[in-house]
Scaffold this active site. Structure first.
Site, PDB file in Angstrom:
ATOM      1  N   ARG A 262       0.843  -1.192   0.000  1.00  0.00           N
ATOM      2  CA  ARG A 262       0.000   0.000   0.000  1.00  0.00           C
ATOM      3  C   ARG A 262       0.879   1.243   0.000  1.00  0.00           C
ATOM      4  O   ARG A 262       1.880   1.301   0.711  1.00  0.00           O
ATOM      5  CB  ARG A 262      -0.935   0.011   1.207  1.00  0.00           C
ATOM      6  CG  ARG A 262      -1.996  -1.087   1.135  1.00  0.00           C
ATOM      7  CD  ARG A 262      -2.952  -1.070   2.287  1.00  0.00           C
ATOM      8  NE  ARG A 262      -3.864  -2.203   2.207  1.00  0.00           N
ATOM      9  CZ  ARG A 262      -4.721  -2.564   3.158  1.00  0.00           C
ATOM     10  NH1 ARG A 262      -4.791  -1.846   4.270  1.00  0.00           N
ATOM     11  NH2 ARG A 262      -5.506  -3.611   3.004  1.00  0.00           N
ATOM     12  N   ARG A 277       2.442   0.871  10.082  1.00  0.00           N
ATOM     13  CA  ARG A 277       1.923   1.312   8.786  1.00  0.00           C
ATOM     14  C   ARG A 277       3.053   1.246   7.763  1.00  0.00           C
ATOM     15  O   ARG A 277       3.826   2.173   7.619  1.00  0.00           O
ATOM     16  CB  ARG A 277       1.363   2.730   8.913  1.00  0.00           C
ATOM     17  CG  ARG A 277       0.383   3.113   7.818  1.00  0.00           C
ATOM     18  CD  ARG A 277      -0.212   4.480   8.085  1.00  0.00           C
ATOM     19  NE  ARG A 277      -1.052   4.495   9.252  1.00  0.00           N
ATOM     20  CZ  ARG A 277      -2.332   4.160   9.298  1.00  0.00           C
ATOM     21  NH1 ARG A 277      -2.927   3.779   8.188  1.00  0.00           N
ATOM     22  NH2 ARG A 277      -3.018   4.205  10.418  1.00  0.00           N
ATOM     23  N   GLU A 349      -6.237  -1.482  15.284  1.00  0.00           N
ATOM     24  CA  GLU A 349      -6.880  -2.414  14.362  1.00  0.00           C
ATOM     25  C   GLU A 349      -5.919  -3.506  13.919  1.00  0.00           C
ATOM     26  O   GLU A 349      -4.767  -3.233  13.566  1.00  0.00           O
ATOM     27  CB  GLU A 349      -7.382  -1.656  13.139  1.00  0.00           C
ATOM     28  CG  GLU A 349      -8.023  -2.546  12.094  1.00  0.00           C
ATOM     29  CD  GLU A 349      -8.133  -1.897  10.724  1.00  0.00           C
ATOM     30  OE1 GLU A 349      -8.182  -2.641   9.730  1.00  0.00           O
ATOM     31  OE2 GLU A 349      -8.136  -0.648  10.648  1.00  0.00           O
ATOM     32  N   SER A 352     -10.231  -6.482   9.791  1.00  0.00           N
ATOM     33  CA  SER A 352     -11.542  -5.983   9.375  1.00  0.00           C
ATOM     34  C   SER A 352     -12.266  -7.117   8.669  1.00  0.00           C
ATOM     35  O   SER A 352     -11.686  -7.793   7.816  1.00  0.00           O
ATOM     36  CB  SER A 352     -11.411  -4.788   8.429  1.00  0.00           C
ATOM     37  OG  SER A 352     -11.029  -3.627   9.112  1.00  0.00           O
ATOM     38  N   ARG A 390       1.080  -6.764  12.307  1.00  0.00           N
ATOM     39  CA  ARG A 390       0.466  -6.195  13.512  1.00  0.00           C
ATOM     40  C   ARG A 390       0.311  -7.242  14.604  1.00  0.00           C
ATOM     41  O   ARG A 390       0.367  -6.918  15.786  1.00  0.00           O
ATOM     42  CB  ARG A 390      -0.877  -5.554  13.161  1.00  0.00           C
ATOM     43  CG  ARG A 390      -0.699  -4.307  12.293  1.00  0.00           C
ATOM     44  CD  ARG A 390      -1.911  -3.412  12.280  1.00  0.00           C
ATOM     45  NE  ARG A 390      -1.605  -2.160  11.580  1.00  0.00           N
ATOM     46  CZ  ARG A 390      -2.368  -1.079  11.605  1.00  0.00           C
ATOM     47  NH1 ARG A 390      -3.492  -1.086  12.313  1.00  0.00           N
ATOM     48  NH2 ARG A 390      -2.015   0.010  10.952  1.00  0.00           N
TER      49      ARG A 390
END
Length: 424
Positions: A262, A277, A349, A352, A390
């Site tokens: 990303r 990130r 987070e 999801s 994560r």
């Protein structure tokens, strides 16, 4: 992607949902564009019918020796041919413009999705586990990793720039162990089929799951018009693109461990320290392909699958239901799992889980043959099962000791050759 017929029949509900998601009420404009398309198609049909009739009349005129009439009819056919070509081009232009608008509109949320604008309006679903009482001031993962000399951001910056990391030794093995553990659980306990997917895909594949055209800046694009996947949801979901499956093949449940990429275009200044990130990261993804009757319950099942991973690792977490304004583009409802990070003293987070209804299937032209032999669009779901990087962060911070060592959770020790602790 929406069916314009559905928008016509549900214009008020469509506009209400789009406004709730931050888009404009566009049903009138879309219907007007479709009216123009329908009118142009009708003109084409009329012209084609007249051309066919005139072509037949030419033969009759010549047979009757009426050359003047035959020539007039031939001129008319030539004129109609030109008009038809122009009409076909205009129809394609209108259809493309309508498709462009439709493809940029977000999915309609389910009725039970809470209203709201951003993450501050998300609703707590439930909490699992107790936060660890470490008895000392916890460190963040990058402090632990750098002290162990197994997490090197400087070396990564020399190789690739910011937002990359080099893991070494036992931390590199721990990351690999976490990914393997997750895949094994999803395959052996949750009935998923393991898939090894390409991490470079074509534009139409990115379009199918909603990454394109709206989110092109969030992905990496190659010179030969391929895209590095932001998640293996993209290739996994597209396994059924442009196909018709039988109802008895559903649900299809896939899982994959892959690198993901990303650009983090909208995250300047956020989470600049550590691994939270990254431009490149590893994630275990789950994708389910279902029929329209079971997609909502399948989301609950997938959420439990992701939760099982964290429960087996003994990591405290909470589940929140995302409000309308915080949901992803393709989702109808999303649950986020947020794991407790002692070093940050907050939840972050880690997964999801979303149901998309037939939104992606329409973009992919993915259908199933129902028991009554009718063709319907499949429903698609995706969920992180979970983000490996994560999860590594969570294990490091929750299992750290006062001397900076990392205790290996019991379920990971078989993947670590029996190692119980990572020490300097």
């Amino acid at each position: 992607m929406f069916d314009i017929k559905w928008i016509r029949e549900n214009a008020e509900a469509f506009d209400k949902a789009q406004i709730a998601r931050g888009a404009e009420a566009s049903s009138s404009r879309l219907i007007a564009m479709d009216d123009e398309r329908v009118a142009e198609v009708q003109k084409l049909q009329d012209a084609q019918q007249r051309r066919n009739a005139a072509s037949k009349e030419i033969g009759k005129a010549k047979g009757a020796g009426d050359e003047e009439k035959a020539q007039a009819l031939m001129a008319e056919v030539g004129s109609l041919k030109s008009a038809i070509q122009d009409g076909e081009a205009k129809t394609r232009e209108i259809e493309a413009a309508l498709g462009d608008v439709l493809s940029g509109l977000p999915n309609i949320p389910l009725d039970d999705v809470p209203p709201g604008k951003d993450e501050a309006d998300n609703v707590l679903h439930h909490v699992w586990g107790e936060k660890p009482q470490l008895g000392f001031e916890p460190k963040e993962h990058f402090e632990l990793g750098e002290a162990l000399k197994m997490m090197d951001f400087e070396a990564a910056a020399k190789l690739s720039g910011s937002r990359f990391v080099v893991l070494k030794g036992q931390l590199a093995r721990l990351e690999r162990a976490i990914g393997q553990f997750m895949v094994d659980v999803h395959v052996n306990e949750h009935g998923c089929e393991e898939v090894s997917v390409p991490t470079l895909v074509r534009s139409d594949v990115m379009y199918g799951t909603g990454q394109l055209p709206k989110f092109a800046e969030d992905a990496f694009h190659t010179d030969d018009d391929r895209w590095l996947i932001p998640t293996s949801e993209v290739p996994l979901t597209n396994l059924v693109r442009e196909s018709i499956v039988d109802a008895d093949q559903l649900p299809m449940r896939f899982t994959a461990l892959s690198h993901c990429y990303r650009s983090e275009a909208g995250s300047a200044g956020r989470d600049t320290r550590g691994m939270l990130r990254q431009h490149q990261f590893t994630k275990v993804e789950m994708v389910s392909i279902t029929d329209e009757l079971t997609s909502v319950s399948e989301q609950e099942r997938m959420l439990q699958c992701a939760e099982t991973i964290l429960q087996k690792l003994g990591l405290s977490y909470r589940v929140v239901t995302l409000c309308i304004g915080d949901m992803g583009f393709s989702a109808r409802r999303t649950f986020d799992i947020e794991v407790w990070l002692p070093g940050q003293d907050t939840y972050r987070e880690i997964s999801s889980v979303s149901t998309c209804g037939d939104f992606q299937a329409r973009r992919m032209n993915a259908r199933y043959r129902a028991d009554d032999k009718s063709l319907k669009y499949v429903h698609t779901l995706n969920g992180s099962g979970v983000a490996v990087g994560r999860c590594l962060i969570a294990v490091m911070e929750n299992y750290q000791t006062a001397d900076g060592s990392i205790v290996i959770p019991d379920v990971l020790r078989p993947y670590m050759g029996g190692l119980e602790k990572i020490s300097a």
